[in-house]
Design an enzyme around this catalytic site. Sequence first.
Site, PDB file in Angstrom:
ATOM      1  N   ALA A 298      -3.129  18.792  11.446  1.00  0.00           N
ATOM      2  CA  ALA A 298      -3.533  17.575  11.907  1.00  0.00           C
ATOM      3  C   ALA A 298      -2.701  16.424  11.801  1.00  0.00           C
ATOM      4  CB  ALA A 298      -4.860  17.435  11.652  1.00  0.00           C
TER       5      ALA A 298
ATOM      6  N   PRO B  92      -0.277  10.386  13.018  1.00  0.00           N
ATOM      7  CA  PRO B  92       0.919  10.044  13.531  1.00  0.00           C
ATOM      8  C   PRO B  92       2.173  10.615  12.592  1.00  0.00           C
ATOM      9  CG  PRO B  92       0.033   8.149  12.147  1.00  0.00           C
ATOM     10  CD  PRO B  92      -0.997   9.152  12.173  1.00  0.00           C
TER      11      PRO B  92
ATOM     12  N   CYS C   2      -9.514  10.884   4.014  1.00  0.00           N
ATOM     13  CA  CYS C   2      -9.185   9.677   3.501  1.00  0.00           C
ATOM     14  C   CYS C   2     -10.980   9.149   3.584  1.00  0.00           C
ATOM     15  CB  CYS C   2      -8.443   8.909   4.433  1.00  0.00           C
ATOM     16  SG  CYS C   2      -8.891   8.948   6.082  1.00  0.00           S
TER      17      CYS C   2
HETATM   18  C1  LIG Z   1      -6.275  11.949   9.457  1.00  0.00           C
HETATM   19  S1  LIG Z   1      -5.655  11.993  10.915  1.00  0.00           S
HETATM   20  C2  LIG Z   1      -4.020  12.907  10.418  1.00  0.00           C
HETATM   21  C3  LIG Z   1      -3.079  11.973   9.624  1.00  0.00           C
HETATM   22  C4  LIG Z   1      -1.792  12.639   9.551  1.00  0.00           C
HETATM   23  N1  LIG Z   1      -1.748  13.575   8.680  1.00  0.00           N
HETATM   24  C5  LIG Z   1      -0.724  11.528   9.019  1.00  0.00           C
HETATM   25  O1  LIG Z   1      -0.534  11.520   7.567  1.00  0.00           O
HETATM   26  O2  LIG Z   1      -0.103  10.590   9.479  1.00  0.00           O
HETATM   27  C6  LIG Z   1      -6.572  13.602  11.484  1.00  0.00           C
HETATM   28  C7  LIG Z   1      -5.737  13.750  12.671  1.00  0.00           C
HETATM   29  O3  LIG Z   1      -6.490  15.122  13.460  1.00  0.00           O
HETATM   30  C8  LIG Z   1      -6.343  15.158  14.673  1.00  0.00           C
HETATM   31  N2  LIG Z   1      -7.409  16.371  15.037  1.00  0.00           N
HETATM   32  C9  LIG Z   1      -8.750  16.111  15.437  1.00  0.00           C
HETATM   33  N3  LIG Z   1      -9.138  17.183  15.503  1.00  0.00           N
HETATM   34  C10 LIG Z   1      -8.232  18.277  15.388  1.00  0.00           C
HETATM   35  C11 LIG Z   1      -8.173  19.642  15.771  1.00  0.00           C
HETATM   36  N4  LIG Z   1      -9.426  20.420  15.774  1.00  0.00           N
HETATM   37  N5  LIG Z   1      -7.035  20.295  15.546  1.00  0.00           N
HETATM   38  C12 LIG Z   1      -6.063  19.554  15.180  1.00  0.00           C
HETATM   39  N6  LIG Z   1      -5.911  18.149  15.177  1.00  0.00           N
HETATM   40  C13 LIG Z   1      -7.054  17.565  15.124  1.00  0.00           C
HETATM   41  C14 LIG Z   1      -6.690  13.908  15.115  1.00  0.00           C
HETATM   42  O4  LIG Z   1      -6.100  13.585  16.486  1.00  0.00           O
HETATM   43  C15 LIG Z   1      -5.902  13.146  14.313  1.00  0.00           C
HETATM   44  O5  LIG Z   1      -4.566  12.808  14.653  1.00  0.00           O
END
Ligand SMILES: C[S@@+](CC[C@H](N)C(=O)[O-])C[C@H]1O[C@@H](n2cnc3c(N)ncnc32)[C@H](O)[C@@H]1O
Length: 498
Positions: A130, A133, A252
């Site tokens: 996941a 950005p 987070c």
């Molecule tokens: C906490 S953010 C990630 C931040 C990133 N790891 C960073 O450090 O910049 C969580 C991300 O999970 C994505 N997301 C949500 N549901 C998901 C899924 N079922 N599979 C993959 N990604 C998912 C969201 O679009 C979001 O961008």
Amino acid sequence: MAKKRNRSQPQPQTNPVDDALARFRPLLDDAGYQAMLDELQRPLHTSIRANPLKVDPERAIQHWRARYGWQVEPVPYCPTGWWVTESATQPSQTLEHRLGEFYIQDAASMLPVELFDFDGLERPLILDMAASPGGKTTHLAARSGDRGLILANDSSQGRIPALRIVLEQWGAVNSAVSRFPGEQFGAWYPDVFDRVLLDAPCSMQGLRSTEAHPMRAITEKEQSALAQRQTRLLESALQAVKIGGQVVYSTCTLAVEEDEAVLDALMRQHPGCFEIANLSSRLPAPAPALSEASGQTFDPAVRGAARLWPHTFGTSGFFAALLTKLRPLPGETAEPPQRPFERSGLEPLKKQEAYDLTLLLKQQYGFDLEPVLLEQDLALYRRGKSVLAVPDLFLTTFRGLPVQSLGLEVGEELPNTFSPAHDWVARYAARFNANRLRLPQELIPAWLRGEDARGFETQNFAKGLVVIVEDEDGRFLGRGKLVQDRLRNLLPRKALVG
Ligand SMILES: C[S@@+](CC[C@H](N)C(=O)[O-])C[C@H]1O[C@@H](n2cnc3c(N)ncnc32)[C@H](O)[C@@H]1O
């Protein structure tokens, strides 16, 4: 009987931080709770993580301190991370930030990738499940030396462009961006990856409202839906990692339902399939997870995870756990989506073409492409006019998987010449040692705003050539193209300052 709510009556305004504080109050003793309240009164300083793919972090931080009037303090668990506690020029307003020489990232978010062990992994196969950005993906690229392959995945279409831009800006070559639900990877690729990062979508109850992690009120229903999704994603991560491989789970949020309870649920579902590392000895101060909350007692191993209250290290609230897979997890397998590689529009450069390009870059810029391709296991492909360096490991392991982007652009083929791409030059600037044009100091502020440079001596350079622009200290300032009486500014918009 429940009283009907009068819609016209104003609802009490609650502050999401106060709500969360009230929920977390029973989880801390008096002294801990007071320490947290005191911490929340203090400003959260900007923190940055240097890019060792482009700079020597220790030397670079000294330059940046001098150049921008920074006071810095090291982030104790991340050797490439610093808080900037005072600054004449903010980190976000510097060229080095725009060129991907450092990433602005909350210090808590620097923990998860530091937990992985990369020793002895020459070409790690990494899944960032996941990723958008992409802050932690850049950290993965740095820690793995940008060797092997990072599959940076995010299920959200709208968040893919940001991920691509961040990876290009960082200069990550051995990466591919995909857009799939993370839940699928376990069935598609069981026991395949060396490392899997699951930085899970969460309720962001980190008690510090920042641009990247805004705090908002959250309902019980939302929280329970998030916890279910996190459990499915973590199960998929554990399926996808190899036996002996590592998974880092992070959020987070300080909400127990999304942290300890998720680990506990997986421990119960798959007993003996993985272990949770005790992180206390790896952190500069103890930050144990909870062993119980709201009447629920967790598996004792869960306590080994790290719960960062804001006062633990002066960060936002955060949670991270390091898991090692011991046995395969039972579960269905499925064929991953496939498309013939040719449909990606990429075609390999012929041997002679690759040779000609290598020679041209050597003669024109003193840049030696061959060792880069060998050191990092890259192959050259063409799409339209663009030439890209593509990770070998992708071609051998995921060739048919449809991805949103792959590798990094080396440059563009133009009639009779080749124009090296901004992100490629920014990544390997120090290795481009010919056709470097030194811009006079007085022209630099306007240049960094995107203006062309006029009225200085350029006789030593051929007209129409793309040159590497530098200042008197040899600092890379982007590319320029000599035309008539001026140097056309080729800094992309994303790199402009001011
Ligand atoms: C906490 S953010 C990630 C931040 C990133 N790891 C960073 O450090 O910049 C969580 C991300 O999970 C994505 N997301 C949500 N549901 C998901 C899924 N079922 N599979 C993959 N990604 C998912 C969201 O679009 C979001 O961008």
